[in-house]
Design a protein around this motif. Sequence first.
Motif, PDB file in Angstrom:
ATOM      1  N   SER A  30       0.821  -1.208   0.000  1.00  0.00           N
ATOM      2  CA  SER A  30       0.000   0.000   0.000  1.00  0.00           C
ATOM      3  C   SER A  30       0.856   1.259   0.000  1.00  0.00           C
ATOM      4  O   SER A  30       0.509   2.256  -0.628  1.00  0.00           O
ATOM      5  CB  SER A  30      -0.980   0.001   1.177  1.00  0.00           C
ATOM      6  N   VAL A  33       2.002   1.703  -3.495  1.00  0.00           N
ATOM      7  CA  VAL A  33       0.953   2.231  -4.372  1.00  0.00           C
ATOM      8  C   VAL A  33       0.801   3.727  -4.186  1.00  0.00           C
ATOM      9  O   VAL A  33       0.634   4.480  -5.140  1.00  0.00           O
ATOM     10  CB  VAL A  33      -0.386   1.504  -4.114  1.00  0.00           C
ATOM     11  N   ASN A  34       0.883   4.151  -2.923  1.00  0.00           N
ATOM     12  CA  ASN A  34       0.777   5.578  -2.674  1.00  0.00           C
ATOM     13  C   ASN A  34       1.898   6.355  -3.352  1.00  0.00           C
ATOM     14  O   ASN A  34       1.664   7.397  -3.958  1.00  0.00           O
ATOM     15  CB  ASN A  34       0.753   5.850  -1.163  1.00  0.00           C
ATOM     16  N   LEU A  37       1.241   6.317  -6.962  1.00  0.00           N
ATOM     17  CA  LEU A  37       0.158   7.213  -7.297  1.00  0.00           C
ATOM     18  C   LEU A  37       0.649   8.651  -7.398  1.00  0.00           C
ATOM     19  O   LEU A  37       0.326   9.382  -8.338  1.00  0.00           O
ATOM     20  CB  LEU A  37      -0.928   7.093  -6.224  1.00  0.00           C
ATOM     21  N   LYS A  72     -11.374   6.738  -9.125  1.00  0.00           N
ATOM     22  CA  LYS A  72     -10.545   5.867  -8.304  1.00  0.00           C
ATOM     23  C   LYS A  72     -10.272   4.540  -9.022  1.00  0.00           C
ATOM     24  O   LYS A  72      -9.130   4.080  -9.092  1.00  0.00           O
ATOM     25  CB  LYS A  72     -11.224   5.607  -6.954  1.00  0.00           C
ATOM     26  N   GLU A  76      -6.670   3.335 -10.385  1.00  0.00           N
ATOM     27  CA  GLU A  76      -6.170   2.041  -9.906  1.00  0.00           C
ATOM     28  C   GLU A  76      -5.744   1.167 -11.088  1.00  0.00           C
ATOM     29  O   GLU A  76      -4.654   0.579 -11.088  1.00  0.00           O
ATOM     30  CB  GLU A  76      -7.290   1.350  -9.114  1.00  0.00           C
ATOM     31  N   VAL A  93      -5.315  -5.772 -11.272  1.00  0.00           N
ATOM     32  CA  VAL A  93      -5.895  -5.077 -10.116  1.00  0.00           C
ATOM     33  C   VAL A  93      -6.290  -6.039  -8.994  1.00  0.00           C
ATOM     34  O   VAL A  93      -6.409  -5.629  -7.851  1.00  0.00           O
ATOM     35  CB  VAL A  93      -7.095  -4.166 -10.494  1.00  0.00           C
ATOM     36  N   GLY A  95      -4.412  -8.696  -8.294  1.00  0.00           N
ATOM     37  CA  GLY A  95      -3.208  -9.464  -8.002  1.00  0.00           C
ATOM     38  C   GLY A  95      -2.365  -8.751  -6.960  1.00  0.00           C
ATOM     39  O   GLY A  95      -2.833  -7.834  -6.295  1.00  0.00           O
ATOM     40  N   SER A  96      -1.119  -9.203  -6.827  1.00  0.00           N
ATOM     41  CA  SER A  96      -0.251  -8.548  -5.845  1.00  0.00           C
ATOM     42  C   SER A  96       1.138  -8.355  -6.445  1.00  0.00           C
ATOM     43  O   SER A  96       2.110  -8.864  -5.922  1.00  0.00           O
ATOM     44  CB  SER A  96      -0.184  -9.378  -4.569  1.00  0.00           C
TER      45      SER A  96
ATOM     46  N   MET B   1      -2.997  -6.811  -3.955  1.00  0.00           N
ATOM     47  CA  MET B   1      -4.009  -5.769  -4.191  1.00  0.00           C
ATOM     48  C   MET B   1      -3.471  -4.386  -3.857  1.00  0.00           C
ATOM     49  O   MET B   1      -2.480  -4.226  -3.178  1.00  0.00           O
ATOM     50  CB  MET B   1      -5.247  -6.044  -3.338  1.00  0.00           C
ATOM     51  N   PHE B   2      -4.173  -3.378  -4.343  1.00  0.00           N
ATOM     52  CA  PHE B   2      -3.739  -1.994  -4.181  1.00  0.00           C
ATOM     53  C   PHE B   2      -4.855  -1.244  -3.470  1.00  0.00           C
ATOM     54  O   PHE B   2      -5.654  -0.548  -4.075  1.00  0.00           O
ATOM     55  CB  PHE B   2      -3.459  -1.382  -5.552  1.00  0.00           C
ATOM     56  N   PRO B   3      -4.914  -1.429  -2.158  1.00  0.00           N
ATOM     57  CA  PRO B   3      -6.126  -1.040  -1.476  1.00  0.00           C
ATOM     58  C   PRO B   3      -6.264   0.434  -1.086  1.00  0.00           C
ATOM     59  O   PRO B   3      -7.352   0.908  -0.887  1.00  0.00           O
ATOM     60  CB  PRO B   3      -6.114  -1.914  -0.232  1.00  0.00           C
ATOM     61  N   HIS B   4      -5.167   1.145  -0.949  1.00  0.00           N
ATOM     62  CA  HIS B   4      -5.302   2.456  -0.326  1.00  0.00           C
ATOM     63  C   HIS B   4      -5.017   3.595  -1.292  1.00  0.00           C
ATOM     64  O   HIS B   4      -4.068   3.567  -2.052  1.00  0.00           O
ATOM     65  CB  HIS B   4      -4.348   2.562   0.856  1.00  0.00           C
ATOM     66  N   PHE B   5      -5.810   4.584  -1.215  1.00  0.00           N
ATOM     67  CA  PHE B   5      -5.580   5.792  -1.998  1.00  0.00           C
ATOM     68  C   PHE B   5      -5.465   6.958  -1.036  1.00  0.00           C
ATOM     69  O   PHE B   5      -6.154   7.016  -0.029  1.00  0.00           O
ATOM     70  CB  PHE B   5      -6.727   6.010  -2.990  1.00  0.00           C
ATOM     71  N   ILE B   6      -4.544   7.822  -1.379  1.00  0.00           N
ATOM     72  CA  ILE B   6      -4.277   8.909  -0.435  1.00  0.00           C
ATOM     73  C   ILE B   6      -5.264  10.061  -0.564  1.00  0.00           C
ATOM     74  O   ILE B   6      -5.357  10.888   0.313  1.00  0.00           O
ATOM     75  CB  ILE B   6      -2.841   9.450  -0.602  1.00  0.00           C
ATOM     76  N   ASP B 138     -16.035   3.124  -4.308  1.00  0.00           N
ATOM     77  CA  ASP B 138     -15.281   1.924  -3.907  1.00  0.00           C
ATOM     78  C   ASP B 138     -15.709   0.645  -4.607  1.00  0.00           C
ATOM     79  O   ASP B 138     -15.009  -0.360  -4.523  1.00  0.00           O
ATOM     80  CB  ASP B 138     -15.385   1.736  -2.391  1.00  0.00           C
ATOM     81  N   LEU B 345     -14.953  -9.435  -5.715  1.00  0.00           N
ATOM     82  CA  LEU B 345     -13.915  -9.001  -4.774  1.00  0.00           C
ATOM     83  C   LEU B 345     -14.134  -7.550  -4.346  1.00  0.00           C
ATOM     84  O   LEU B 345     -14.094  -7.223  -3.149  1.00  0.00           O
ATOM     85  CB  LEU B 345     -12.543  -9.159  -5.442  1.00  0.00           C
ATOM     86  N   LYS B 346     -14.372  -6.680  -5.319  1.00  0.00           N
ATOM     87  CA  LYS B 346     -14.597  -5.250  -5.034  1.00  0.00           C
ATOM     88  C   LYS B 346     -15.780  -5.065  -4.088  1.00  0.00           C
ATOM     89  O   LYS B 346     -15.728  -4.274  -3.140  1.00  0.00           O
ATOM     90  CB  LYS B 346     -14.915  -4.520  -6.346  1.00  0.00           C
TER      91      LYS B 346
END
Lengths: 495, 495
Positions: A30, A33-34, A37, A72, A76, A93, A95-96, B1-6, B138, B345-346
Motif C-alpha cells: 500500500s 501504491v501511494n 500514485l 478511483k 487504480e 488489479v 493481483g499482488s 491488491m492496491f487497497p489504499h488511496f491517499i 469503492d 472481490l470489489k
Amino acid sequence: MFPHFIVHLKQEIPNCSTMSKSKNYGFLISIAVNILLISIGIYLYAGGGRWAEKNLQIGHLQSTPPLGWSSKAALEAEIVAAMPCSGHGRAYVDGSGCECNGCYVGDDCSILNVTCPADAHGGDCMYLEPYWIENAVDTAVLISGWHRMSYNYADGSMISSELEYYIRKLHHIVGNAVTEGRRLVFGVGSAQLLSGAVYALSSKEASIPSNVLATAPYYWLFRDQTSFFDAKNFTFKGNTSAWHSNNTNLVEFVTSPNNPDGGLKESVFHKKKVNDHVFYWPQFSPIPKAADEDIMIFSLSKLTGHAGSRFGWAIVKDDDVYDKYSTFNFVASIGVSKETQLRALKILKVIVKGGGTGRPFFEHADHLMRDRWERLTAVISKSTRFSIQERKPLHCTFFDETRPPNPPFAWLKCNREEDVDCQAVLQQQGNIRGRPGSLFDDSTSYTRLSLTSPEDQFDLLLKRIKALVDQENGYIETVKSSNGSPFYNRKGLYM
Amino acid sequence: MFPHFIVHLKQEIPNCSTMSKSKNYGFLISIAVNILLISIGIYLYAGGGRWAEKNLQIGHLQSTPPLGWSSKAALEAEIVAAMPCSGHGRAYVDGSGCECNGCYVGDDCSILNVTCPADAHGGDCMYLEPYWIENAVDTAVLISGWHRMSYNYADGSMISSELEYYIRKLHHIVGNAVTEGRRLVFGVGSAQLLSGAVYALSSKEASIPSNVLATAPYYWLFRDQTSFFDAKNFTFKGNTSAWHSNNTNLVEFVTSPNNPDGGLKESVFHKKKVNDHVFYWPQFSPIPKAADEDIMIFSLSKLTGHAGSRFGWAIVKDDDVYDKYSTFNFVASIGVSKETQLRALKILKVIVKGGGTGRPFFEHADHLMRDRWERLTAVISKSTRFSIQERKPLHCTFFDETRPPNPPFAWLKCNREEDVDCQAVLQQQGNIRGRPGSLFDDSTSYTRLSLTSPEDQFDLLLKRIKALVDQENGYIETVKSSNGSPFYNRKGLYM
C-alpha cells in the motif's frame, strides 16, 4: 449503446519509467501504491517522459473532463497497468504485483529460469495480449457497483441483445458461419455449450441412450465431460472408427479446425452432430465457406484470447433443439455473467469496427500465427526425428487468397521407433511440456504443442525444439544462464 | 491488491440537472451522447449545481491526476450513470437508454402504467441497488482489455485467492459459517453449485442411484435441475416426507433460511446433504450460530443483490467430495468468469471494510427488509382472508439481540376455502404476480411473493395487497392515475 466520443485518441501517455524503482510487495504494497500514485500524478501532470512498458502505446484523451466516482477505479487500473514487469509479465488489479510469463521470475519478471520447462501444454491464446494493450482505450470497460444486478436484461432475457447483434455482425463480416434464421445460445465458455449440446440432441428415451462419438484425435474434454455427467440418455463411446453408419442413435462431435491437429473436418455419419468451430477464424484457418451446421459452437477464448472470461455462443438451427439447449443453460447456471457479456461486447465491437471489415484484428492475429509457423517449420524441416502436420493451402474467402492454415497447435510426431512416448521424449530430452497423443485418443508417438502462448514463451519453446534438432544433427550448443555464466546441463538440453 | 488511496473522497459531484432535457434515443443516441459529454464537461468544470439522480450521492476525488487510456471508459460510465430516469430506472453502458423498474414506462421512466401487474414473482434483490450507488467510488472497477486473459491465475488455479480470502473473512465477521479447515469451490451462481454438489455426493454405483430429496415447500430448481441432468447415479425423488430414515442412499437438500418460507431448517435424515445457505445473512435471518455442515452454499445474488454476476461459493468439509466437486466445476465450465471474480472481490471488500465489522452494509440491508416486513405485517394483520408465515424471534449473534427474521419472500396463504388457487386469486383480483405454492411442491393455497424488489415495486405490491384487504373489509378506494385524473378499474383493484 453510447458508441461515439468526440475527443481524439492520439496523444501518447507520458513516460513513467522512473517508477521501475518501486518494487515493494507484501505488506509494503500500500505504501508502494501511494508512492506510485504520487509519481503517476506528478509525471502525468508534468507531461514528460515515456511509459516504460514496451507495448503500452496507449492513446490518451486530448481533453478529459475531470471525472467523479469513476476516477478511483480508473486510476487504480492505470497504476497497475504501468507496473514495470520487463515485458515478461503483467500486473492485475486483483493481483499482488507482477505475474510473470512462462519461465520468467522475479519481482519484475526480469530473470529467466533456465531450468524451467517450456510450457506448451495449455490452451491459452495469450499471443493476442499485446493487441488488446494497443487497443486499451476502446476495450477498457468501467463497471459500476450497480451495473446489471438483475438476473435479466430489460427484455426479460438473459442474453445481451447488443452482444448478439455484434456476434451476428462479426460472422457476417468474416463469412465463417451462417447466422440468418438461426438462434443463439450463450454459454459459460464453449465447455458449457459442448455438454449442453449433447443434452439438447440426445435420445428422449433413457432406455436407448445416444452414443456420443468423435473422430480421433479429438479434444479430450468431449470424453471427460460426457463421461462425468453420465446421463441416462447418452453415453460416450469414443472414436467414430469403431462404429457403423447404420447406427442411427448417434451424437457426433465434429471439430473443425480440429483440436489437436488443426485439420478441417467433416462429419463421418451426417446424423446428429455438434460442430465445434472455436478455431474457425481467419488467423487459424482459411475460411473456404460459411459453415452451415445444425449446432455451431464458438468462443471468445479462441477468437480473442479472453479465456478467463468464460464466454461462448452456439448458433442453433432447429427450434426444438434451441428450446432444450436454452433450458439446459438456465438450469445449469441461470445464464452467463453480465460483466462477461459487457466485456465481450466491448472486445467484439473493436474487431467489428476496424473499418467495418474486421481486417485490422485478423491481419494482426494472422501475422503473428503465420510468423510462428514459418519459424517452427524452418526448424522442423531440418529434422527427420520429428515431424509436424501438413498444412494444406485452401482458398480463404476472408483474405481472398489461397493460403495454408496456421493451426493453434503443432501436432508433433516422434518418428523414431524407440521414441514410443513422444511427450516423455520431449520432456526428458528437451524440457518441453506438451500434451500426449493418448489424451486425444491417438498414438503416444504424437504430442500436442501450443503455439498461442506469449511471444517469450513461444521463443523458448522454439529454442528448445531447435536444440533437440541440433542434437539430432550432431550440434551441441553451449548457452549462457541468466546471470551470464556459461550454463550446460549434463542431462542434455534444458534450455 | 492496491487497497489504499491517499486522496479523500468527500466532495460531492457537481449537479448536471439541466441534462434531464436530453432524452433522445434510437438513431439519435450518438448525437445525444456527444451533447451530453460536452454538457458533463462544462458542468463538471464549472463545478456548479447538483447531480439530478436523487440517490447518486457519490464521492469525488479531490485531486484527480489526469487519466490516460482509462478515461474513455470512465467517462462513458459516468455519462450513463447520470442519465435521468426519474428514480424509477437505470441506464447501463450496454443498454440504449433508461431501463425502467416494474410498472414504470417512458423514455425517462416517469410514467406509472396503472394496469401493469405488481411483479413479485422473481428472485432479484434490487432493494440493495441504492446502497451500491451510494458506494459508487469503492465498488467501481475498471477492467482493461487485457485483464486476466488466461484460464488460470498466477498460482495455476481458477479461483482468485484474494477473493477467497475476503469470503473467509466475511464469514468470520458475520459468524454464519465455519470456514476453518474447509475448502472453497467457486461456481457460476448457486445454481451451478447445487447441481455440482449432487454429482459430488451421489452414489458411485450407477446401478443403485442416489435418491435426491428435499422437504416441501422447497426451491423448485432442485427438482428441475436434478431431473434435467438425469444422471445414472442420482434421481430426484421429491419430498422427504415420503421417505423412511432407514434408506441410506440419500442426498438431501436443506435450505436454511428456506426458500420460499424463510424458516431455519434442519436435515431430516442427517445423511448426505447439501446445505443451501444463500439466505443465511443478517438482513434475512437472525444468525443463532455458525453453520457447520459438509457442503454449505452461498451466493453473491442473495448477499449483495448481484444476481447478474452469477457467482457463488461452496464451503466443503471432505477432501474427496471437494475433489469431485472441483472436477465438476472444471468439466462444466472450466471455472468462473474472471471479470465476475474481480467484481465480487470489489463488492465484498466494501462490506468487510465497514470498520472491519460489516455493520454498515448489514445494518442498511436489515433496515430496509425490517421496514418492509413492518409495513407488510401492518396490512396483513387487518385480514383474515390472507395470512403470512410466522416470524419466530431468535438470538442473533451478529446484531447481538433477539429479533425476528426478515425473510426475502412472503409465503402468503389464502385462507378462504373457495380461494383454492391463491396465485390466481392474487393475479385476477389483485393484479399481483407471485409464484404458486405448487411450484414448491406445496398446496396451491400458498403464493410466494418477493419482498426484495426495488422500493417503487415493493410500494406498488403493498398498495395492491392493501387494496385487497380493504376490499375484504368493505372499503373501495378510488385512486388517481399518473396523469392526475381519477382512475377506477371496474374489474376491481388493478392499482
